[in-house]
Structures are given as structure tokens and as C-alpha cells.
Design an enzyme around this catalytic site. Structure first.
Site, mmCIF file in Angstrom:
data_model
loop_
_atom_site.group_PDB
_atom_site.id
_atom_site.type_symbol
_atom_site.label_atom_id
_atom_site.label_comp_id
_atom_site.label_asym_id
_atom_site.label_seq_id
_atom_site.Cartn_x
_atom_site.Cartn_y
_atom_site.Cartn_z
ATOM 1 N N VAL A 130 0.724 -1.183 -0.143
ATOM 2 C CA VAL A 130 -0.032 -0.073 -0.055
ATOM 3 C C VAL A 130 0.865 1.261 0.054
ATOM 4 C CG1 VAL A 130 -1.978 1.212 1.201
ATOM 5 C CG2 VAL A 130 -1.702 -1.223 1.517
ATOM 6 N N LYS A 203 -6.019 -1.712 -2.148
ATOM 7 C CA LYS A 203 -5.021 -1.018 -1.020
ATOM 8 C C LYS A 203 -6.016 -0.573 0.163
ATOM 9 C CE LYS A 203 -1.476 0.032 -4.497
ATOM 10 N NZ LYS A 203 -1.097 1.081 -5.418
#
Ligand code: HSE
Length: 435
Positions: A130, A203
Site C-alpha cells: 500500500v 489497497k
């Protein structure tokens, strides 16, 4: 001297190559605590700018995970299923730690992998999954551990951000800029993953799980990509004082989590409005710390490899903790009902340029008790239909959708209206309620 952790790297693309380069720098701290001993990739002979001949080679990453004499598997293959999933499961099952940049895998199978990791006491870390080089996972998992998070909102896809920024600043077409992003190494193998909003949704799923203490629940992210945005929208929004960004947002109202990825209009003074190019950013709202913003390079070789390196050092130095910040048993099941959304919206219509159109449109909005905040038609537009845009005052999305359906039925409306939310900067927050 403590024995070095032995590392197997599966996947030697952009990030894997970047990681090997970090190890090749002898002054890098990684070398004090860890050593790469095995690698796997699709192509053994490709020039990656680093010598891989001294590592044990595996054609099959699952075989590396099962048989290589390693303490850690670094999985950089990608994809929610297939060899990446099998390699990660295999490593965790045999008690080897796993570090991965694979957001799709974690979003879809995160709970299952966390369960194996807890059972075998092998750690599962994924800072690189992420925000590339921006420390979003650790920040939310560790630094905000003592807070109650109410929202995480971010620009989590560098490719989309790059496309939108280039369109706005240089008037370039969507396709032209996408080709650039692919050449620069930001884009996923399949560009639909980026421009369809799926990568940002993966994410967001991970961040929301950690921030709100719920199980990763990709199935419940509402996802819209950037494909329908036009230069007209970008210009009209600019005239009204907004910039268009792909925003991934999770919110927790104390009982329900809502997650969505969509284009949104941000006033120029919004903390995410000036995050341009391929940069990523995250704004987290948490009590009692308040609002925090993280900005940096969200993709590419160096930044993403740096996050993998940080996870490797965490392992070597005995840090890491639970995959999603808490034991799986303490993570709540995500809510099943989509919450109702309230806020202001932007609506773009393509209409015939003739008297009475604006009156008809505002009549359909008034019928749903929706009040118009601003209205804009740019003079000089050529063609059978012209764009007009409006922004609404705060209203329920469901009511707006009803009005939009009625507007779409008008003879003078040439194509389906395009609706985007206006993302507020905090003082006038978008809200959700159950129902
Ligand atoms: N395709 C991703 C992006 C790469 O554009 O942000 C990093 O996950």
C-alpha cells in the site's frame, strides 16, 4: 554475531530487481542482518543490473517456498491467485515469514493468510503493498494503534493520479498518458487494474481492515474507475474551484464500515488536491490525534523496494506483530449493508443547446428536493450537444440518482449524466448512515 536471516525472493520484476540492488550495496544495513540465498522468476537470463548467479535458482516460486532453505519468502509476483497465493501459503504453512507487496492477494485472501500466520507463528508483513514507499501500513497499524480511526482517504493509485494530473496540466488524452505510465513502470500488468479502480480498492481494503479493526472485505468496496472522466470534466471542475482525483475512502461510524473508490472533486485547499503526478497520499482521521497526512512516491523500483527492506529489518530485529494489527479473532466481520451516502455532488450533462433545458433539469432535481449550488455552461462548445455541469447542495445520493434517472429520460439529454461526489476537507464531512 546473530545468524543472518536467509531470504528467498520470488519475482524479479521492478520491485524484486530494486530489492536485489539494495542488497548489492554493501553499506546497506540489510546486509548486516539478512542475506538473499534463493530467487525465482519467469526469466533467468534477463539483465536486471545485478548478478543473480550466486543465488539458488528456482523456476517455480512454489518450489522455492516449499524447499529452499530460507527463513523469509519475499513474494513479488503479484495476482490474487495462482503461484503467488500458493507460494505465500506454502511458506507460511512451513513457518517461514512472508513479506509481500501483493495487495490483490491480501485484499482477497487476507483473513485466510492471517489465520495461517497466527497458527504457524510465521509473520506476514506488507508495507510495500500500500502506497509503495510511503509508510501507510505501519503508520496506521503501529502509530495509530492507540487511536480510534474514523476515516482513511487516499490517493492510492499512482497511475490514475499521473493520468489525471497530465490531463489537467497538459490537456493530454487519457490513452496517451496511460502509455507513459506503463513505460515509467507505475502501471499494473493489466491497465484495467489501475484505471478501473481495482488496485486502489485492494489497497483501501487493507488499510480499512487495519484502521477499523475489521476483516479485509474487498467484496464490499464500491468501485468506480477513471475511464469516464473527460477533459471537459477536468476543465469545468477547475472553473468551479475543484480538482478531480481518484479517491479511495474508508469510513467507520462506530458500527459500520463503508469503503469506496471513485473520482471525486476536491476543493483546491483540500489536503489531497495538490498531490500530483504519480505521488500517493493518505489522510487519516483518528481520535485523539486528529488529522494526519502522508505523501510520497507510491510506486516504482526504489520506493517499493525500500518498504520491503524496512519489513525485512523489522523481521530481523524481532518486530512485526499481527498481520492486520490484531489477532484475527478480534477483527470484526465487516458489515453487509451498503450505507446511505450524503454529501454534495457534481453532475455533468450533455444536452441540446436550446431554451428550457436548464428549467427542465432543475425541475427534476427540485422534485427530489435537491438544491443546486452552482451551474456552469461554457460558451463556444461545438457539436450536437453541449456540456453543462451543476453542483448540488448536500443531499442523499439515492435521491440524486432518482433525479438523474428522470433527467436522463428528457429528450434533450444526449447521454447518461456523469455524477461525481465532492469530497469535503473535514469541516463539512461527507456522511453515511445505515438504511
Ligand atoms: N499500479 C500501481 C500504481 C503500482 O499505479 O500505483 C503500485 O501499487
Amino acid at each position: 554475531m546473530t545468524k543472518k536471516l536467509r531470504v528467498g525472493v520470488a519475482g524479479l520484476g521492478t520491485v524484486g530487481g530494486g530489492l536485489l540492488k539494495l542488497f548489492a550495496d554493501e553499506s546497506n544495513r540489510l546486509n548486516e542482518r539478512l542475506e538473499v540465498t534463493a530467487v525465482s522468476a519467469r526469466n533467468r537470463t534477463r539483465n536486471r543490473g545485478v548478478d543473480i548467479s550466486r543465488f539458488q535458482w528456482f523456476d517455480d516460486p512454489v518450489e522455492l517456498a516449499a524447499n529452499a532453505d530460507v527463513d523469509v519468502l519475499v513474494e513479488l509476483i503479484g495476482g490474487s491467485d495462482g503461484p503467488a497465493k500458493r507460494a505465500v501459503e506454502t511458506a507460511l504453512e512451513r513457518g517461514a515469514h512472508v513479506i509481500t507487496a501483493n495487495k490483490a492477494l491480501l485484499a482477497v485472501h487476507g483473513s485466510r493468510l492471517a489465520a495461517i500466520s497466527e497458527r504457524t507463528e510465521a509473520k506476514l508483513l506488507f508495507e510495500a503493498a500500500v502506497g509503495g514507499g510511503v509508510p501507510m501500513v505501519k503508520a496506521v497499524k503501529e502509530s495509530l494503534a492507540g487511536c480510534r480511526a474514523s476515516a482513511v482517504a487516499g490517493i492510492l493509485n499512482g497511475t490514475c493520479n499521473y493520468i489525471l494530473t497530465e490531463m489537467e496540466q497538459n490537456g493530454r488524452s487519457f490513452e496517451d498518458v496511460l502509455a507513459d505510465a506503463q513505460r515509467l513502470g507505475y502501471a499494473e500488468a493489466d491497465p484495467t487494474t489501475d484505471v478501473g479502480g481495482f488496485d486502489a480498492a485492494h489497497k483501501l481494503t487493507i488499510l480499512s481492515a487495519i484502521a477499523f479493526g475489521s476483516r479485509p472485505d474487498y467484496e464490499h468496496v464500491r468501485i468506480e474507475g477513471i475511464e469516464r472522466v473527460s477533459l471537459t470534466d477536468i476543465r469545468m471542475a477547475g472553473k468551479l474551484g475543484y480538482r478531480i482525483k481518484l479517491i479511495a475512502k474508508g469510513a467507520f461510524d462506530g458500527s459500520a464500515v463503508s469503503m469506496h473508490v471513485s473520482l471525486a472533486l476536491l476543493a483546491f485547499d483540500h489536503p489531497l488536491a495538490n498531490v500530483g503526478g504519480s505521488l500517493n497520499a493518505l489522510v487519516a482521521d483518528a481520535d485523539p490525534v486528529g488529522q494526519l497526512t502522508f505523501i510520497g512516491r507510491g510506486a516504482g523500483e526504489g520506493p517499493t523496494a525500500a518498504s520491503v527492506a524496512a519489513d525485512l529489518l523489522d523481521l530481523a530485529e524481532g518486530r512485526g506483530g499481527y498481520a492486520f494489527g490484531r489477532p484475527l479473532a478480534q477483527l470484526a466481520e465487516a458489515p453487509r449493508a451498503a450505507p446511505a451516502e450524503f454529501g454534495r455532488f457534481y453532475v455533468r450533462l450533455m444536452v441540446q443547446d436550446k431554451p428550457g433545458v436548464v428549467a427542465a433539469v432543475s425541475d427534476r432535481l427540485a422534485h427530489e428536493s435537491i438544491s443546486i449550488e452552482s451551474f456552469l455552461q461554457m460558451p463556444g462548445h461545438e457539436g450536437p450537444s453541449v456540456p453543462i455541469v451543476l453542483t448540488t447542495q448536500s443531499c442523499a445520493r439515492a435521491a440524486l440518482e432518482k433525479a438523474v434517472e428522470a433527467i436522463q429520460r428528457l429528450d434533450v439529454v444526449a447521454e447518461p449524466p456523469y455524477v461525481m461526489p465532492i469530497e469535503e476537507s473535514g469541516h463539512r464531512a461527507r456522511t453515511w448512515s445505515k438504511g
